[in-house]
Design a protein around this motif. Structure first.
Motif, PDB file in Angstrom:
ATOM      1  N   SER A   1       0.834  -1.199   0.000  1.00 56.32           N
ATOM      2  CA  SER A   1       0.000   0.000   0.000  1.00 56.32           C
ATOM      3  C   SER A   1       0.873   1.254   0.000  1.00 56.32           C
ATOM      4  CB  SER A   1      -0.909   0.003   1.240  1.00 56.32           C
ATOM      5  OG  SER A   1      -1.694   1.179   1.278  1.00 56.32           O
ATOM      6  N   GLY A   2       0.571   2.176  -0.908  1.00 58.84           N
ATOM      7  CA  GLY A   2       1.377   3.374  -1.063  1.00 58.84           C
ATOM      8  C   GLY A   2       2.527   3.193  -2.021  1.00 58.84           C
ATOM      9  N   GLY A   3       2.748   1.960  -2.478  1.00 57.73           N
ATOM     10  CA  GLY A   3       3.847   1.668  -3.382  1.00 57.73           C
ATOM     11  C   GLY A   3       3.439   1.696  -4.844  1.00 57.73           C
ATOM     12  N   VAL A   4       4.110   0.869  -5.628  1.00 60.40           N
ATOM     13  CA  VAL A   4       3.957   0.886  -7.083  1.00 60.40           C
ATOM     14  C   VAL A   4       3.693  -0.524  -7.588  1.00 60.40           C
ATOM     15  CG1 VAL A   4       5.063   1.493  -9.284  1.00 60.40           C
ATOM     16  CG2 VAL A   4       5.611   2.796  -7.219  1.00 60.40           C
TER      17      VAL A   4
ATOM     18  N   GLN B   1       0.127   3.913  -9.130  1.00 56.78           N
ATOM     19  CA  GLN B   1       0.873   4.544  -8.032  1.00 56.78           C
ATOM     20  C   GLN B   1       0.114   5.763  -7.522  1.00 56.78           C
ATOM     21  OE1 GLN B   1       4.588   6.357  -9.194  1.00 56.78           O
ATOM     22  NE2 GLN B   1       5.412   6.312  -7.122  1.00 56.78           N
ATOM     23  N   PRO B   2      -0.055   5.901  -6.217  1.00 59.07           N
ATOM     24  CA  PRO B   2       0.258   4.932  -5.164  1.00 59.07           C
ATOM     25  C   PRO B   2      -0.829   3.875  -5.051  1.00 59.07           C
ATOM     26  CG  PRO B   2      -0.651   6.926  -4.190  1.00 59.07           C
ATOM     27  CD  PRO B   2      -0.548   7.179  -5.670  1.00 59.07           C
ATOM     28  N   LEU B   3      -0.433   2.680  -4.664  1.00 60.14           N
ATOM     29  CA  LEU B   3      -1.375   1.578  -4.551  1.00 60.14           C
ATOM     30  C   LEU B   3      -2.318   1.788  -3.370  1.00 60.14           C
ATOM     31  CD1 LEU B   3       0.962  -1.488  -5.197  1.00 60.14           C
ATOM     32  CD2 LEU B   3      -0.756  -0.542  -6.744  1.00 60.14           C
ATOM     33  N   ARG B   4      -3.563   1.351  -3.552  1.00 57.85           N
ATOM     34  CA  ARG B   4      -4.580   1.439  -2.507  1.00 57.85           C
ATOM     35  C   ARG B   4      -5.156   0.051  -2.246  1.00 57.85           C
ATOM     36  NH1 ARG B   4      -2.350   5.429  -1.518  1.00 57.85           N
ATOM     37  NH2 ARG B   4      -3.033   7.585  -1.826  1.00 57.85           N
ATOM     38  N   VAL B   5      -5.249  -0.304  -0.965  1.00 56.86           N
ATOM     39  CA  VAL B   5      -5.825  -1.588  -0.584  1.00 56.86           C
ATOM     40  C   VAL B   5      -7.296  -1.612  -1.011  1.00 56.86           C
ATOM     41  CG1 VAL B   5      -6.397  -3.094   1.359  1.00 56.86           C
ATOM     42  CG2 VAL B   5      -4.216  -1.891   1.333  1.00 56.86           C
ATOM     43  N   GLN B   6      -7.766  -2.726  -1.473  1.00 55.34           N
ATOM     44  CA  GLN B   6      -9.130  -2.984  -1.935  1.00 55.34           C
ATOM     45  C   GLN B   6      -9.454  -2.232  -3.219  1.00 55.34           C
ATOM     46  OE1 GLN B   6     -11.776  -2.222   1.402  1.00 55.34           O
ATOM     47  NE2 GLN B   6     -11.240  -4.168   2.376  1.00 55.34           N
TER      48      GLN B   6
END
Length: 262
Positions: free
Chosen positions: A46-49, A94-99
């Motif tokens: 989460s928050g990554g790429v 980016q940024p990745l979000r859970v769900q």
């Protein structure tokens, strides 16, 4: 004396027949799309790429499109970067979000003769959910300035269990040393070595560590390649060509290409 045609058969002149065969062979030069690179399932932070790479061949050259849940991808956090005249494409999130980002992403390659599809799954974890052995970036690339024609080395070291594989992206596109005629090599340490550096090597580099537990990206770092005319050597052995970074003036070591704050 020319032979008589057999009863019930018609003689076809040789030259027109060869022309017709050539036309048929030319038509057969067209081909349906075939994938040569397909996206792979990923587990990101989460928050990554996350980056999915897809490439196809065919004649005419196919075009790549990306879909999520049956709809063309569309978001400020989603970026599609094309290469190979549109026959290759990177979907970067980016940024990745859970769900929100967890889904099946579909790559479609299309030309006038057909369409093919492939897909990959993205999972996203919070930091506290990371499984043992999830990759870590122990040393990421740093901003570097190199004189044209010299060797530049972008460092990367990663940990994890099992040992992660390291790959590289430049300006959000995958780096393929095999296409560089030996000029670009990935060392056993994971570092990217660029010999006889050219201005086209200039850009933003990221190293990526991947194992069965997941994928982690380094922070990006810029490589600058400067021509001889842009440099002036000082008596102290430091290249005195200044670069302004966040208001701080820096110089570059003549031999290593590393920045020296002054």
């Amino acid at each position: 004396m020319a032979p008589e045609p057999a009863p019930g058969r018609t003689m076809v002149p040789l030259v027109p027949a060869l022309v017709m065969l050539g036309l048929v062979a030319g038509a057969h030069g067209d081909s349906k799309p075939v994938f040569i690179k397909v996206p792979e399932d990923q587990t990101g932070l989460s928050g990554g790429v996350a980056s999915f790479v897809c490439q196809a061949t065919g004649e005419p050259k196919p075009r790549i499109t990306w879909m999520k849940k049956g709809k063309k991808v569309s978001s400020q956090r989603f970026e599609v970067i094309e290469f190979d005249d549109g026959a290759g494409s990177v979907l970067r999130i980016q940024p990745l979000r859970v769900q929100r980002d967890e889904a099946i992403y579909e790559c479609t390659a299309t030309n006038s003769l057909g369409e093919i599809n492939t897909s990959a799954k993205l999972s996203v974890l919070e930091e506290e959910q990371l499984p043992p052995g999830f990759p870590s970036i122990d040393m990421g690339p740093q901003l570097k300035v190199v004189e044209k024609a010299r060797t530049a080395t972008m460092l990367c070291a990663a940990g994890g269990n099992p040992d992660p594989e390291i790959s590289w992206f430049k300006d959000f596109l995958p780096v393929d040393p095999a296409t560089s005629n030996g000029r670009i090599k990935q060392l056993r340490s994971g570092a990217l070595q660029i010999e006889s550096s050219e201005e086209s090597d200039q850009g933003k580099y990221e190293c990526v560590a991947t194992n069965s537990a997941g994928t982690r990206y380094s922070a990006p770092a810029n490589l600058y390649v400067r021509g001889l005319a842009a440099w002036a050597r000082s008596p102290m052995g430091i290249w005195s060509h200044p670069i302004r970074l966040l208001g701080v003036c820096a110089c570059v070591c003549a031999h290593t290409g590393t920045l020296i704050c002054v």
